[in-house]
Scaffold this active site. Sequence first.
Site, short mmCIF file in Angstrom:
data_model
loop_
_atom_site.label_atom_id
_atom_site.label_comp_id
_atom_site.label_asym_id
_atom_site.label_seq_id
_atom_site.Cartn_x
_atom_site.Cartn_y
_atom_site.Cartn_z
N GLN A 1 0.84 -1.19 0.00
CA GLN A 1 0.00 0.00 0.00
C GLN A 1 0.88 1.25 0.00
O GLN A 1 1.81 1.37 0.78
CB GLN A 1 -0.91 0.01 1.23
CG GLN A 1 -1.85 1.20 1.28
CD GLN A 1 -2.89 1.09 2.39
OE1 GLN A 1 -3.09 0.04 2.99
NE2 GLN A 1 -3.57 2.19 2.67
N ASP A 2 0.57 2.18 -0.93
CA ASP A 2 1.26 3.48 -1.00
C ASP A 2 2.74 3.34 -1.33
O ASP A 2 3.59 3.96 -0.69
CB ASP A 2 1.10 4.25 0.31
CG ASP A 2 -0.33 4.72 0.54
OD1 ASP A 2 -1.20 4.37 -0.27
OD2 ASP A 2 -0.57 5.45 1.52
N ARG B 1 -8.79 5.37 -7.87
CA ARG B 1 -9.95 5.86 -7.13
C ARG B 1 -9.63 7.26 -6.62
O ARG B 1 -8.46 7.62 -6.41
CB ARG B 1 -10.33 4.92 -5.98
CG ARG B 1 -9.23 4.66 -4.96
CD ARG B 1 -9.74 3.76 -3.85
NE ARG B 1 -8.75 3.58 -2.79
CZ ARG B 1 -9.06 3.30 -1.52
NH1 ARG B 1 -10.33 3.19 -1.15
NH2 ARG B 1 -8.12 3.12 -0.61
#
Length: 564
Positions: free
Chosen positions: A379-380, A469
Amino acid sequence: MAFHNFFILTLCFSLSLSILASLPSSSLADNSKVPPQTICESTVNPPFCKTLLANQNGTVIDYGRFSIRKSLSQSRKFLNLVLSYLQDKSSLSQPTISALKDCQFLAQQNFEFLSNTHQTANKTSNVLPISQGEELQTLLSAVLTNQQTCLDGLVTASSDQTVINDFSSTISDDTKIHSVSLALFLKGWVGDKKKQTSWPQNGRHLNFHNGHLPFKMSDKVRAIYDSARNRHGRKLLQTIDESVTVSEIVIVNQDGSGNFTTINDAINVAPNNTVASSGYFLIFVTEGIYQEYVSIPKNKKYLMMVGDGINRTIITGDHNVIDGSTTFNSATFAVVAQGFLAVNMTFRNTAGPSKHQAVAVRNGADLSTFYSCSFEGYQDTLYTHSMRQFYRECDIYGTVDFIFGNAAVVLQSCNIYPRLPNSGQFNAITAQGRTDPNQNTGTSIHNATIKATDDLAPLIGTVKTYLGRPWKEYSRTVYMECFMESLINPSGWREWSGDFALSTLYYAEYNNTGLGSNTSMRVNWIGYHLINATDAANFTVDNFLDGDSWLPQTGVSYLSGLII
């Protein structure tokens, strides 16, 4: 130390305002005075703008100068607020202190960015040259990004509700002022259109392949470089078309045979505030796994870092939000120095999918370039935080929002690898964070290949993968001339929360190929678009980044425009 910094900064600010107050507030000769009600219609929040300018009477330039001066004043006050909390931190939790230190760094940047903008605004009443206008629009865009980053960090990391409430209110008010400043700057100093796009565009194709760059060096620097390269049996240097000037070189080697054994030690000896024309200070990092957290500060400009190749020179760490870092400060590698260039390296965060936000690289460096590099995380992974950035022939691995931030960034000819997330999670390649429609920011992904990693491939039907998103209200992401394997969900894009940003975002696709590029079942949001070549041209290297003005000096291969 905190009180000393507070005193010095306050003194500098007082002097700055006294000087600025003595400057004339002239207006354009051909720009008549207009009421605030008229000029405020071009801003995001007209009612607030009218209140801000209620007692003013002047031209667009006059209003712009007033607003920018007000932004500068508020940035000083905000920095004072942060420092005041850090001076008496005995009652604060450690996560709150960490988040406030991020805010201090970001607030100091904002004061500098607004000082530079105000200085220029007071020197000229004319539309600025394209490059200067884009530079200052970039700074004002980053001011808004920095404010939001500070707030996000406090909300995520802090359990001190009083601090959150205090900063939320202040940041909300300041953001409105900075937004007006950005809008009026564009109206007064940038003009209606930055440049006209000719069609078709001829892309720039340079003969650099497989991580090879043509270096121009003195005989002494060349001898050091060749010796280091030949020791590993590989040669990066090309002798033809020597276009990349290297002024000095140091070698990092863990076995002690170079100048340094750590990357941070090499960065420390780099000259301060190098100008582009002087050439790069080159740090050659030999093969090895470097377990260190690297940070390149703003004064180490035009620094080039070259490794022995992807998966040969590896910088690795595991900081993450679950274990107490802020997202901003979880990066294994962070850079804010203008003109940074990295080649042939792997940047890795090994925290894993269960540790939530865990950044491999955070980039807030204007005119920065990564060529033939790999970014590995979950994530990230890649935090394209702010300013103007270019990535070419890079590999990017991750799961949730793994290319995120609010830079003006083009990723060209890169390989994007969604990997297997935690059970119950979905993959979102991008989470772009534009908060104001006047910011020149967005993520442009051009001629990329998007395919599943080996661990995800057998579960494509089970694990959903989306192109992106909307992290923030005006999120902007474009995919152009990319190859997408079947892992992309037919809807293409994913909501963040309900109908948040679905009418204000800008998501677009142009001339993509592969099973995942089928747009017949894409989302029907107001902000989603299938665009033509003319619209796509706005997101190319030259038009989106003004890349033709600064990328040639890097020696990195790039296409100015579209392929077809």
